[in-house]
Scaffold this active site. Sequence first.
Site, PDB file in Angstrom:
ATOM      1  N   SER A 141      71.543  75.567  28.768  1.00  0.00           N
ATOM      2  CA  SER A 141      72.920  76.007  28.585  1.00  0.00           C
ATOM      3  C   SER A 141      73.041  77.516  28.373  1.00  0.00           C
ATOM      4  CB  SER A 141      73.516  75.255  27.389  1.00  0.00           C
ATOM      5  OG  SER A 141      74.769  75.769  27.049  1.00  0.00           O
ATOM      6  N   THR A 142      72.126  78.101  27.635  1.00  0.00           N
ATOM      7  CA  THR A 142      72.185  79.541  27.363  1.00  0.00           C
ATOM      8  C   THR A 142      72.199  80.341  28.657  1.00  0.00           C
ATOM      9  OG1 THR A 142      71.043  79.235  25.263  1.00  0.00           O
ATOM     10  CG2 THR A 142      70.984  81.447  26.208  1.00  0.00           C
TER      11      THR A 142
ATOM     12  N   ALA B 120      73.030  79.122  31.719  1.00  0.00           N
ATOM     13  CA  ALA B 120      74.244  78.776  32.457  1.00  0.00           C
ATOM     14  C   ALA B 120      75.422  79.595  31.931  1.00  0.00           C
ATOM     15  CB  ALA B 120      74.528  77.283  32.333  1.00  0.00           C
TER      16      ALA B 120
ATOM     17  N   ASP C 261      61.033  63.376  41.620  1.00  0.00           N
ATOM     18  CA  ASP C 261      60.836  61.979  42.005  1.00  0.00           C
ATOM     19  C   ASP C 261      59.712  61.313  41.220  1.00  0.00           C
ATOM     20  OD1 ASP C 261      62.783  61.808  44.126  1.00  0.00           O
ATOM     21  OD2 ASP C 261      61.458  63.090  45.310  1.00  0.00           O
TER      22      ASP C 261
ATOM     23  N   GLU D 201      65.312  76.618  42.759  1.00  0.00           N
ATOM     24  CA  GLU D 201      66.173  77.702  43.228  1.00  0.00           C
ATOM     25  C   GLU D 201      67.091  78.121  42.093  1.00  0.00           C
ATOM     26  OE1 GLU D 201      69.620  78.826  46.473  1.00  0.00           O
ATOM     27  OE2 GLU D 201      69.147  76.722  46.113  1.00  0.00           O
TER      28      GLU D 201
ATOM     29  N   TYR E  79      56.485  59.353  45.139  1.00  0.00           N
ATOM     30  CA  TYR E  79      56.503  60.618  45.878  1.00  0.00           C
ATOM     31  C   TYR E  79      55.117  60.985  46.379  1.00  0.00           C
ATOM     32  CZ  TYR E  79      57.373  65.402  47.214  1.00  0.00           C
ATOM     33  OH  TYR E  79      57.470  66.569  47.934  1.00  0.00           O
TER      34      TYR E  79
ATOM     35  N   GLN F 124      51.781  70.892  44.258  1.00  0.00           N
ATOM     36  CA  GLN F 124      52.032  72.326  44.424  1.00  0.00           C
ATOM     37  C   GLN F 124      51.711  73.109  43.159  1.00  0.00           C
ATOM     38  OE1 GLN F 124      56.161  72.677  45.574  1.00  0.00           O
ATOM     39  NE2 GLN F 124      56.920  72.210  43.542  1.00  0.00           N
TER      40      GLN F 124
END
Length: 172
Positions: A98-99, A101, A113, A123, A155, A162
């Site tokens: 939230s901070t 955002a 998944d 992103e 998945y 990665q």
Amino acid sequence: MILGDRDLKYYLEKGWIKVEPIYGDSVRENGIDLRVGNEIARFKKTDKVFDPDNPDYSFFDVQRGEEFIISPHEHVLLVTEEYMKLPNDVMAFVNLRSTFARLGLFIPPTIVDAGFEGQLTIEVVGSSFPVKIRRGTRFLHLIFARTLTPVENPYQGKYQGQKGVTIPRFKL
């Protein structure tokens, strides 16, 4: 069923969910916070067309560091510090804390998944002003949900395992 802090601590203790490294303040009331890693991929500004059938990865500038400035309205890919592994009956919703955002940063709706293993690449879209983020800062909040039964097809996609910031991969 959403997993609460007691559930998450139990799943971590049993090794059913793995998050490494895990810190004392990582497990929250209803999820786990993940930290900013040491890599970012910036989208280069260009008039060239990106063709997924013939990918040209010069469109991305991967940088390593201890802190990054996200410019106004810039789109970047950010990696988490943590490497995680989910069992076949647990998935996670990824949220921006939230901070951040409230500073105007944004991430698209993202799901981890069931069966995923790896560092997360997410992103991030910049605010209307530059924002500095530092490696190790709690940045994302994952809410874990248990499926009623283990998924039939866990998945096994192109981002499985990665490590580091991962730019888009296309199967040719």
